[in-house]
Design a protein around this motif. Structure first.
Motif, short mmCIF file in Angstrom:
data_model
loop_
_atom_site.label_atom_id
_atom_site.label_comp_id
_atom_site.label_asym_id
_atom_site.label_seq_id
_atom_site.Cartn_x
_atom_site.Cartn_y
_atom_site.Cartn_z
N LYS A 125 0.82 -1.21 0.00
CA LYS A 125 0.00 0.00 0.00
C LYS A 125 0.86 1.26 0.00
O LYS A 125 0.48 2.29 -0.57
N ALA A 126 2.01 1.18 0.64
CA ALA A 126 2.90 2.35 0.71
C ALA A 126 3.70 2.54 -0.58
O ALA A 126 4.39 3.55 -0.73
N GLY A 127 3.62 1.60 -1.50
CA GLY A 127 4.30 1.72 -2.77
C GLY A 127 5.75 1.25 -2.76
O GLY A 127 6.49 1.52 -3.71
N ASN A 128 6.14 0.55 -1.71
CA ASN A 128 7.53 0.08 -1.61
C ASN A 128 7.72 -1.34 -2.14
O ASN A 128 8.86 -1.81 -2.28
N LEU A 129 6.63 -2.01 -2.43
CA LEU A 129 6.67 -3.40 -2.87
C LEU A 129 5.49 -3.66 -3.80
O LEU A 129 4.37 -3.23 -3.51
N SER A 130 5.75 -4.35 -4.89
CA SER A 130 4.69 -4.66 -5.85
C SER A 130 4.40 -6.16 -5.87
O SER A 130 5.33 -6.98 -5.90
N LEU A 131 3.12 -6.50 -5.86
CA LEU A 131 2.69 -7.89 -6.01
C LEU A 131 2.12 -8.12 -7.41
O LEU A 131 1.48 -9.14 -7.66
N ASP A 132 2.36 -7.17 -8.30
CA ASP A 132 1.95 -7.31 -9.69
C ASP A 132 3.02 -8.06 -10.48
O ASP A 132 4.17 -8.20 -10.04
N HIS A 133 2.63 -8.52 -11.65
CA HIS A 133 3.57 -9.16 -12.59
C HIS A 133 4.19 -10.44 -12.05
O HIS A 133 5.39 -10.68 -12.17
#
Length: 428
Positions: A125-133
């Protein structure tokens, strides 16, 4: 799971391990979770299990990360599988686990219940980690009760590794859709024609038994315990012990003598159930030609397979959750890291890394093809939930199954002992 620990414990990861000093890596300090220097540079600690080759690759990847994030330094520590978890247990009990560490599904509920694991959804949520791709379904392995407790670095699934030369000599051609009856007949044929046991010890592998149970509408684990009863295990172990006595399955005493080499690569067995990405070790150890064969089934289709994964988790005690999340994000998404790591920890989980690594050797190509074919066949399901204590239960299954195969205990006593130890593990 990469994530598979029973086979790892018995084979690859127990066989390796050199000190961080040997590789010129920075040793992990036991006191304090990282820190911040006067110039604002943050230090985080990263620990994993594995062999020297994995450590070299991870060290190269960390160098790329530190180049991109010059204000984040990473102290490293790696051990063999058993030593890693012994050390981690001590660190966790002292409230001082590494900021980031390699993890597997069997440990998620255990350490979540103890308040050790950071719910990474906050960093997403904070934009430090992506669970996309990520490849379809892989991230689900790291989810527990709505919390994202781990992010996959690679995926794998159970497979049957065979000695192609022995199978060809015996005239056995494993085919998609073959049944357990077909498989056991093949083992006998191999033994009768080549004098080599057909299998190295299927009955003591927890993750294989899980597939067999799933094919029969059950599972090894439920969310809080075992998903089968004593009669189920009695049948499984009676069957396995009978084949050991008949010489169709490798004598566990021989398996123990062959360690750290596998009895398959030692020429004392013609097949072995393991995680698909472990296939590379047989070619390195043995002198024959090895390949992947389909999992036997009950009905000719449903294998019970699912994608497992090694993953990266973060400590709930870390003083640097943002930096820990940025490190995880880099290690699972950066294409250059994918090119460095290859299939060391399974088929690369993120689409960026999967696309970046192009296997050139025959074994890696076959691993990728096997997993791709399995996924397209539509048989893959969702991984069975692992309750707290699953790691202890898995170790007990392997140990007691081995004792049974060596004739140290009777089936009835082995089953009773396993259920007693499992109950204690779940309550611990």
């Amino acid at each position: 799971m990469g994530t598979g620990t029973n086979v790892e414990r018995r084979t690859v990861l127990k066989a390796a391990g050199v000190s961080a000093v040997t590789l010129g890596l920075a040793a992990t300090a036991c006191g304090g979770n990282g820190g911040t220097s006067a110039d604002g540079t943050v230090t985080i600690r990263y620990s994993w299990w594995g062999a020297e080759e994995r450590a070299k690759k991870i060290n190269q990847s960390i160098a790329l990360f530190e180049k991109k994030y010059p204000k984040i330094k990473v102290k490293t520590d790696f051990q063999t599988y058993q030593s890693f978890w012994e050390k981690f247990q001590t660190q966790a009990a002292g409230g001082n686990p590494p900021d980031v560490f390699q993890n597997a599904v069997g440990f998620l509920r255990k350490y979540d219940r103890r308040g050790i694991l950071l719910d990474l959804n906050s960093q997403v949520k904070a934009g430090n980690l992506s669970l996309d791709h990520f490849r379809a379904g892989v991230t689900k392995v790291g989810e527990v009760d709505g919390k994202q407790l781990g992010v996959p670095v690679g995926s794998n699934t159970m497979a049957l590794v065979i000695d192609k030369k022995v199978f060809e000599k015996a005239g056995v051609d494993p085919a998609t859709g073959w049944t357990w009856d077909d498989y056991f007949k093949a083992l006998k044929t191999i033994h009768d024609k080549t004098k080599v046991p057909g299998d190295t010890g299927y009955f003591a592998i927890m993750y294989l038994y899980d597939l067999y149970l799933r094919q029969n509408g059950k599972a090894f684990f439920t969310e809080d315990g075992l998903g089968f009863d004593k009669s189920d295990l009695t049948e499984w172990w009676t069957d396995g012990y009978g084949r050991v006595k008949a010489g169709i399955v490798t004598d566990p005493k021989v398996v123990a003598q062959d360690q750290p080499k596998s009895s398959l690569s030692a020429g004392h067995g013609a097949s072995e159930f393991t995680w698909d990405n472990f296939t590379v070790r047989y070619s390195a150890e043995g002198s024959s030609t090895y390949g992947l064969a389909p999992i036997p089934t009950m009905n000719g289709k449903d294998t019970g397979q699912y994608l497992a994964s090694l993953m990266l988790s973060a400590s709930a005690h870390t003083a640097h959750p943002k930096e820990a999340a940025q490190f995880i994000d880099f290690m699972v998404h950066d294409p250059a890291v994918g090119q460095i790591m290859g299939y060391d920890r399974g088929i690369l989980a993120s689409t960026e890394q999967y696309a970046a690594f192009k296997p050139t050797d025959t074994v890696s190509k076959e691993i990728a093809q096997y997993e791709d074919t399995t996924a397209k066949s539509g048989v893959l399901g969702t991984i069975t939930p692992h309750p707290s204590g699953a790691d202890t239960v898995e170790a007990a299954f392997l140990r007691i199954g081995g004792d049974l195969g060596q004739g140290k205990t009777k089936v009835t006593d082995a089953v009773k002992q396993f259920f007693t130890e499992s109950e204690a593990a779940f309550q611990a």
